[in-house]
Design an enzyme around this catalytic site. Structure first.
Site, PDB file in Angstrom:
ATOM      1  CG  ASN A 160      14.787 -14.235 -20.190  1.00 60.41           C
ATOM      2  OD1 ASN A 160      15.084 -13.122 -20.058  1.00 60.41           O
ATOM      3  ND2 ASN A 160      15.828 -15.119 -21.042  1.00 60.41           N
ATOM      4  CG  ASP A 208       9.222 -14.570 -26.254  1.00 61.23           C
ATOM      5  OD1 ASP A 208       9.813 -13.094 -25.792  1.00 61.23           O
ATOM      6  OD2 ASP A 208       8.150 -15.420 -25.182  1.00 61.23           O
ATOM      7  CG  PHE A 261      15.298 -17.669 -17.694  1.00 57.88           C
ATOM      8  CD1 PHE A 261      15.328 -17.254 -16.870  1.00 57.88           C
ATOM      9  CD2 PHE A 261      16.319 -18.335 -18.507  1.00 57.88           C
ATOM     10  CE1 PHE A 261      16.846 -16.704 -16.854  1.00 57.88           C
ATOM     11  CE2 PHE A 261      17.587 -18.218 -18.067  1.00 57.88           C
ATOM     12  CZ  PHE A 261      17.923 -17.430 -17.070  1.00 57.88           C
ATOM     13  N   GLY A 262      11.208 -19.116 -16.536  1.00 58.92           N
ATOM     14  CA  GLY A 262       9.274 -19.106 -16.881  1.00 58.92           C
ATOM     15  C   GLY A 262       8.487 -19.054 -15.180  1.00 58.92           C
ATOM     16  CG  ASN A 285       9.741 -19.992 -26.511  1.00 60.43           C
ATOM     17  OD1 ASN A 285       8.267 -19.740 -27.283  1.00 60.43           O
ATOM     18  ND2 ASN A 285      10.705 -19.915 -26.080  1.00 60.43           N
ATOM     19  CG  ASP A 325       7.039 -15.057 -21.014  1.00 58.47           C
ATOM     20  OD1 ASP A 325       6.710 -15.433 -21.715  1.00 58.47           O
ATOM     21  OD2 ASP A 325       7.483 -13.996 -20.625  1.00 58.47           O
ATOM     22  CG  HIS A 382       4.580 -13.074 -24.080  1.00 61.89           C
ATOM     23  ND1 HIS A 382       5.627 -11.786 -23.928  1.00 61.89           N
ATOM     24  CD2 HIS A 382       5.114 -14.436 -24.281  1.00 61.89           C
ATOM     25  CE1 HIS A 382       6.477 -12.385 -24.252  1.00 61.89           C
ATOM     26  NE2 HIS A 382       6.521 -13.848 -24.178  1.00 61.89           N
TER      27      HIS A 382
HETATM   28 ZN   LIG Z   1      10.162 -13.652 -24.036  1.00 60.88          ZN
END
Ligand SMILES: [Zn+2]
Length: 464
Positions: free
Chosen positions: A312, A159, A357-358, A102, A339, A68
């Site tokens: 998120n 995702d 986010f992230g 994404n 992530d 991920h």
């Molecule tokens: Zn996600």
């Protein structure tokens, strides 16, 4: 490596193969891009020309796999690209990663898969691609799943987004099953979450920020359990953050449902108290650990509302964090993934509500996992490493025995020091971005060498 022999011998390490619970001192021999031998006598099989590297005091294990990551390629390469992302992976001890779709455009068609695969040929590590479940990740129309499977994606996910239409999700799962692809899902119910930007609780109320309730994740986890049961498709719930989600997955797995879950280091390390300022966080969660592991080490200071703690799903309460750790310990959550989500400084240096986010993750992932799970005595190295090697490989059905040490299999190997104490710094990264919330954190354990297809692609400067 000597061209004539094309052999690399790692000598004197502690070799761990989680797939077989193997944990012994010995040597490991790689030849012609394959694993040739490992164990106490493996050195004898090396030719005189073999390159020898002394890894005494280090752990030698199958190359780590992170299923991920966001490398922002194509289209958002100001944040990261497939080459800088792969460098982060190598520095973090990861030999294989799975890029989420994404991107801009989204990876929802064979052409974009081929573009990324072409760019990834120059990457230091193996870059696998996940395809989108729906066209443009818009959640309205199914992507060309058969064509994506043919193009070589290893899984499907929307995702960053979540398919809200349950019938569409059901059909996508049925198609995925026909083509033998596992489904991964970012679990977020839009009607419950709305504009939520941090965990809906005491701190969101105190800080005046819109809440993202745990039920917004749990509802979709429950939906996925029902669909996995109905369609028989393996569904993997990504970055689980809430105690209720862990409980739902635990109950379903007991009944034999093909549901699984992953945990990200920030969710099993941090809580929503960080958004109110780090001293609060350390007082409630981190102080005890820091005292025990890093006597005397300075603790980092962050102001409240820092956007490096915006992700998120969001950081949740100390109870949720404990539930995620318990889920990892009892096997409910089989996989650890970063992530890794780079964003530029310009994007992150905004008011909390307007920042994306992230956070970055690949370069601190192993250290955080060791710090929180191994050094606290919750998991053995064999148990912990399974969540970073054979478990993700099995879920993705990766070829070449990746995620395991198998003679004749892929020569992907990670070498790390389980005990080295170091301090994470945001500027010490291969990423194009700097959004690392663990800046100035003392951590214990770090990678020393990453070997992909029998070649050393990254090595820490000596002395280790
Ligand atoms: Zn996600």
């Amino acid at each position: 490596m000597s061209e004539s022999a094309n052999e690399l011998l790692l000598t004197g390490g502690r070799i761990i193969n989680p797939a077989t619970q193997y944990d012994q001192p010995g040597d490991l021999l790689l030849r012609q891009g394959r694993l040739a031998a490992f164990g106490p006598d493996a050195g004898r099989e090396a030719s005189p020309e073999a390159q020898r590297i002394d890894v005494a005091g280090q752990i030698v294990c199958p190359g780590l796999i992170d299923l991920h990551v966001h490398f922002r390629d194509p289209g958002q390469t100001r944040k990261e690209n497939v080459l800088t992302g792969a460098q982060c992976a190598a520095r973090g001890g990861f030999t294989s990663v799975v890029c989420m779709p994404n991107t801009t455009p989204a990876i929802d068609n064979p052409g974009t898969v081929a573009l990324l695969q072409e760019r990834a040929k120059a990457a230091q590590v193996n870059v696998f691609v996940a395809g989108a479940l729906t066209k443009d990740i818009a959640g309205t129309e199914m992507a060309a799943i058969g064509a994506l499977a043919k193009a070589g994606v290893v899984a499907l996910s929307d995702d960053g987004h979540c398919v809200q239409n349950h019938d569409l999700m059901r059909r996508a799962c049925e198609y995925a099953r026909m083509f033998g692809l596992p489904v991964m899902d970012h679990c977020q119910d839009y009607s419950l979450v709305q504009e939520g930007m941090m965990h809906d609780g005491w701190y969101s109320t105190m800080l005046g920020l819109a809440g993202w309730p745990s039920s917004g994740e749990e509802l979709i986890v429950a939906r996925n359990i029902l669909l996995a049961e109905q369609t028989g498709t393996p569904i993997h719930c990504q970055h689980i953050s809430a105690a209720g989600s862990v409980r739902l997955i635990r109950e379903a797995r007991k009944r034999g449902v093909s549901i699984s879950g992953e945990a990200s280091p920030h969710h099993f390390t941090l809580t929503d108290a960080t958004i109110a300022g780090s001293s609060e966080f350390w007082a409630t969660d981190g102080a005890e650990l820091a005292r025990r592991l890093f006597a005397g080490a300075p603790l980092p200071e962050w102001p409240a509302y820092h956007t490096h703690f915006k992700m998120n799903p969001p950081l949740r309460t100390a109870t949720d964090r404990e539930a995620v750790l318990e889920g990892l310990v009892d096997g409910t959550l089989e996989i650890i993934a970063s992530d890794h989500a780079p964003h530029t400084e310009t994007e992150k240096e905004k008011e909390f509500a307007f920042a994306p986010f992230g956070i970055l993750g690949l370069e601190v992932e192993l250290a955080l996992a060791l710090t929180q799970l191994f050094h606290t005595g919750r998991l053995s190295l064999v148990q912990l490493l399974a969540k970073l090697t054979c478990n993700p490989a099995r879920f993705l059905q990766l070829a070449d025995h990746r995620g395991t040490l198998t003679v004749g299999g892929a020569a992907d190997v990670t070498v790390f020091d389980a005990n080295a104490v170091w301090v994470s710094r945001r500027d010490e990264t291969a990423s194009k971005s700097r959004n690392n919330p663990f800046h100035e954190w003392p951590l214990r354990g770090r990678p020393t060498m990453t070997v992909v297809a029998g070649k050393v692609v990254w090595e820490r400067a000596r002395p280790w």
